[in-house]
Design a protein around this motif. Sequence first.
Motif, PDB file in Angstrom:
ATOM      1  N   GLY A  82      10.565   3.131  13.352  1.00 21.91           N
ATOM      2  CA  GLY A  82      11.148   1.800  13.230  1.00 21.91           C
ATOM      3  C   GLY A  82      10.098   0.774  12.852  1.00 21.91           C
ATOM      4  O   GLY A  82      10.316  -0.071  11.970  1.00 21.91           O
ATOM      5  N   ARG A  83       8.932   0.835  13.490  1.00 22.03           N
ATOM      6  CA  ARG A  83       7.857  -0.094  13.161  1.00 22.03           C
ATOM      7  C   ARG A  83       7.248   0.214  11.794  1.00 22.03           C
ATOM      8  O   ARG A  83       6.765  -0.691  11.106  1.00 22.03           O
ATOM      9  CB  ARG A  83       6.782  -0.055  14.244  1.00 22.03           C
ATOM     10  N   VAL A  84       7.252   1.490  11.412  1.00 24.63           N
ATOM     11  CA  VAL A  84       6.775   1.863  10.079  1.00 24.63           C
ATOM     12  C   VAL A  84       7.588   1.138   9.009  1.00 24.63           C
ATOM     13  O   VAL A  84       7.044   0.616   8.031  1.00 24.63           O
ATOM     14  CB  VAL A  84       6.837   3.389   9.870  1.00 24.63           C
ATOM     15  N   ILE A  85       8.917   1.089   9.203  1.00 24.28           N
ATOM     16  CA  ILE A  85       9.775   0.389   8.246  1.00 24.28           C
ATOM     17  C   ILE A  85       9.389  -1.085   8.171  1.00 24.28           C
ATOM     18  O   ILE A  85       9.288  -1.675   7.088  1.00 24.28           O
ATOM     19  CB  ILE A  85      11.263   0.527   8.643  1.00 24.28           C
ATOM     20  N   GLY A  86       9.151  -1.700   9.348  1.00 27.71           N
ATOM     21  CA  GLY A  86       8.744  -3.103   9.358  1.00 27.71           C
ATOM     22  C   GLY A  86       7.436  -3.336   8.622  1.00 27.71           C
ATOM     23  O   GLY A  86       7.302  -4.283   7.850  1.00 27.71           O
ATOM     24  N   LEU A  87       6.455  -2.450   8.841  1.00 26.74           N
ATOM     25  CA  LEU A  87       5.170  -2.584   8.156  1.00 26.74           C
ATOM     26  C   LEU A  87       5.304  -2.349   6.654  1.00 26.74           C
ATOM     27  O   LEU A  87       4.617  -2.979   5.848  1.00 26.74           O
ATOM     28  CB  LEU A  87       4.154  -1.603   8.753  1.00 26.74           C
ATOM     29  N   MET A  88       6.202  -1.442   6.258  1.00 19.48           N
ATOM     30  CA  MET A  88       6.397  -1.176   4.833  1.00 19.48           C
ATOM     31  C   MET A  88       7.005  -2.383   4.135  1.00 19.48           C
ATOM     32  O   MET A  88       6.637  -2.702   3.002  1.00 19.48           O
ATOM     33  CB  MET A  88       7.262   0.066   4.637  1.00 19.48           C
ATOM     34  N   PHE A  89       7.935  -3.069   4.806  1.00 18.37           N
ATOM     35  CA  PHE A  89       8.460  -4.315   4.248  1.00 18.37           C
ATOM     36  C   PHE A  89       7.326  -5.316   4.063  1.00 18.37           C
ATOM     37  O   PHE A  89       7.282  -6.053   3.061  1.00 18.37           O
ATOM     38  CB  PHE A  89       9.522  -4.914   5.167  1.00 18.37           C
ATOM     39  N   LEU A  90       6.404  -5.356   5.023  1.00 16.57           N
ATOM     40  CA  LEU A  90       5.273  -6.278   4.940  1.00 16.57           C
ATOM     41  C   LEU A  90       4.362  -5.926   3.764  1.00 16.57           C
ATOM     42  O   LEU A  90       3.959  -6.794   2.985  1.00 16.57           O
ATOM     43  CB  LEU A  90       4.482  -6.228   6.252  1.00 16.57           C
ATOM     44  N   ALA A 291       1.693 -12.431  11.409  1.00 17.96           N
ATOM     45  CA  ALA A 291       1.260 -13.029  12.675  1.00 17.96           C
ATOM     46  C   ALA A 291       1.968 -12.367  13.852  1.00 17.96           C
ATOM     47  O   ALA A 291       1.363 -12.129  14.912  1.00 17.96           O
ATOM     48  CB  ALA A 291       1.539 -14.525  12.660  1.00 17.96           C
ATOM     49  N   SER A 292       3.247 -12.048  13.667  1.00 19.92           N
ATOM     50  CA  SER A 292       4.006 -11.380  14.727  1.00 19.92           C
ATOM     51  C   SER A 292       3.431 -10.000  15.028  1.00 19.92           C
ATOM     52  O   SER A 292       3.270  -9.613  16.192  1.00 19.92           O
ATOM     53  CB  SER A 292       5.470 -11.262  14.311  1.00 19.92           C
ATOM     54  N   PHE A 293       3.097  -9.251  13.974  1.00 17.73           N
ATOM     55  CA  PHE A 293       2.502  -7.928  14.171  1.00 17.73           C
ATOM     56  C   PHE A 293       1.130  -8.047  14.834  1.00 17.73           C
ATOM     57  O   PHE A 293       0.740  -7.200  15.642  1.00 17.73           O
ATOM     58  CB  PHE A 293       2.371  -7.197  12.839  1.00 17.73           C
ATOM     59  N   ALA A 294       0.389  -9.121  14.500  1.00 16.02           N
ATOM     60  CA  ALA A 294      -0.922  -9.330  15.122  1.00 16.02           C
ATOM     61  C   ALA A 294      -0.770  -9.607  16.615  1.00 16.02           C
ATOM     62  O   ALA A 294      -1.560  -9.130  17.442  1.00 16.02           O
ATOM     63  CB  ALA A 294      -1.643 -10.484  14.433  1.00 16.02           C
ATOM     64  N   GLU A 295       0.270 -10.364  16.979  1.00 21.22           N
ATOM     65  CA  GLU A 295       0.524 -10.647  18.393  1.00 21.22           C
ATOM     66  C   GLU A 295       0.882  -9.372  19.163  1.00 21.22           C
ATOM     67  O   GLU A 295       0.631  -9.269  20.357  1.00 21.22           O
ATOM     68  CB  GLU A 295       1.654 -11.667  18.514  1.00 21.22           C
ATOM     69  N   GLY A 394       4.213   6.253  -0.910  1.00 15.75           N
ATOM     70  CA  GLY A 394       3.778   7.385  -0.082  1.00 15.75           C
ATOM     71  C   GLY A 394       2.519   7.077   0.692  1.00 15.75           C
ATOM     72  O   GLY A 394       2.387   7.459   1.868  1.00 15.75           O
ATOM     73  N   LEU A 395       1.591   6.369   0.056  1.00 14.15           N
ATOM     74  CA  LEU A 395       0.332   6.043   0.724  1.00 14.15           C
ATOM     75  C   LEU A 395       0.539   5.088   1.893  1.00 14.15           C
ATOM     76  O   LEU A 395      -0.027   5.290   2.981  1.00 14.15           O
ATOM     77  CB  LEU A 395      -0.655   5.443  -0.280  1.00 14.15           C
ATOM     78  N   ILE A 396       1.334   4.033   1.676  1.00 15.46           N
ATOM     79  CA  ILE A 396       1.500   3.081   2.771  1.00 15.46           C
ATOM     80  C   ILE A 396       2.374   3.678   3.880  1.00 15.46           C
ATOM     81  O   ILE A 396       2.176   3.357   5.060  1.00 15.46           O
ATOM     82  CB  ILE A 396       2.052   1.724   2.299  1.00 15.46           C
ATOM     83  N   PHE A 397       3.320   4.558   3.543  1.00 17.83           N
ATOM     84  CA  PHE A 397       4.104   5.219   4.581  1.00 17.83           C
ATOM     85  C   PHE A 397       3.192   6.087   5.446  1.00 17.83           C
ATOM     86  O   PHE A 397       3.222   6.006   6.687  1.00 17.83           O
ATOM     87  CB  PHE A 397       5.197   6.081   3.958  1.00 17.83           C
ATOM     88  N   SER A 398       2.343   6.901   4.797  1.00 16.05           N
ATOM     89  CA  SER A 398       1.428   7.772   5.549  1.00 16.05           C
ATOM     90  C   SER A 398       0.447   6.941   6.362  1.00 16.05           C
ATOM     91  O   SER A 398       0.172   7.248   7.536  1.00 16.05           O
ATOM     92  CB  SER A 398       0.664   8.684   4.580  1.00 16.05           C
ATOM     93  N   GLY A 399      -0.071   5.868   5.745  1.00 13.91           N
ATOM     94  CA  GLY A 399      -1.030   5.022   6.451  1.00 13.91           C
ATOM     95  C   GLY A 399      -0.423   4.342   7.660  1.00 13.91           C
ATOM     96  O   GLY A 399      -1.051   4.261   8.724  1.00 13.91           O
TER      97      GLY A 399
END
Length: 419
Positions: A82-90, A291-295, A394-399
């Motif tokens: 779930g968080r991976v999806i959020g980071l991928m949007f970012l 900023a939210s992810f940093a918090e 693929g790279l950002i998903f794996s990362g």
Amino acid sequence: MSHKLGRLQGAAMMATTLLGTGVFILPQMTLALAGSNAVIAWLVLTLAILPVAWVFGRLAATFSHAAGPAYFTELAFGAVLGRVIGLMFLLVVPIGAPAALLMTYEFIELFWHFTGAWPLLIQLSMLALLWWVNRGGIQVSAKLQLGLTLLIVAVVVALIAGGSREISQLSMAVVSKIEVNAVMAAMAIGLWSFLGIEAVTHLSDDFIDPKRDMLAAIIIGTSLVGVIYLLCTCLLLWFPMSHATNSAEAMVMLFNHFFGAGGTVIIGILGVASGLATVNVYSAGCARLMASFAEQGLLPEALCHKNAKGVPINALSLLLIAMAVILVIAEFYGASLETLISWSNGVFVLIYSLCMLAAAKLLKDKGIYWIVAFSAAFCGLLAWSIGAGMLYGGLIFSGCVMLLWTLRRVRAVKLNSRI
């Protein structure tokens, strides 16, 4: 009086979200790639994206949540994915936003043709302008963005109406031979026009009756966008503007052909204003997401810092620097607008694929597995057509998976040491 959305209002919002300035550029881009096969590409893409839109509508109606795709994936597969999806949007924004800026620059070229280093300097200047605007906490309002998009829709409707007056006089071009590779190449670019069908899932609480209206709104809005792109592509095929120097100029010449003059001013100003407004909104929202992810400890703590206006200035600066780097790389290594679009599309294909798999686990509708299977297969077909453009996704998903897995292990070790 209720301010919530019904199905027709939701469909209109969906259509305006998806159209943007791409409707003035993508039809000509697909024609340049695939010739008359671009018409087949838009038809197939529109029909095939509808099951994907249906799945998103069912998920949003059944599991209403502002986090949308990230929430659906978390429900099905756990917090990490779930968080991976959020980071991928970012992480798609530093690629997608420069692509949108390159589109915006094509509208600037309608007024002035620049050579040498000037195109890159102007694009970087647009980023500097966005940083200055955002650091003061001033954002383009949603009403202004909606108004610009509605004007774009009005121009497109005028073009279609203008073309309909002359179609009876034409010996219309037809697809003489279907070339699969050309169709797939056009679809890989055309997918950009449908990026955002998942965005409405964030707004399920804004509908009067999400279970009744959301699915219909998504299907109607998606169908309308597909038809508009298909008709614009047909118009450019039937009224070829062979002397156009870029994709935006082709639509300007088409406008002038139907209405005599005014295309440069009308389409040019709308394109520049809407392009900058769109990138501005995404930059502001993405900076706040960083900023939210940093918090939450997912990104460096320094990105939490906010200025006196409440703007996460470090996150905003880092984001715009990343966009600038991408623009510089694209300029010096010859990466085209098509390349950046393919990279962005690759990320969304992975996000959509995960959402389709989540739907197979979460939804219990009769026949859902056939729809999900078709949607997942279509996502796979798009991934194949995008080809090397999938590498970034693929790279950002794996990362992201490795980052979140490592953070969980570190936190588990710290917790055990305290015990």
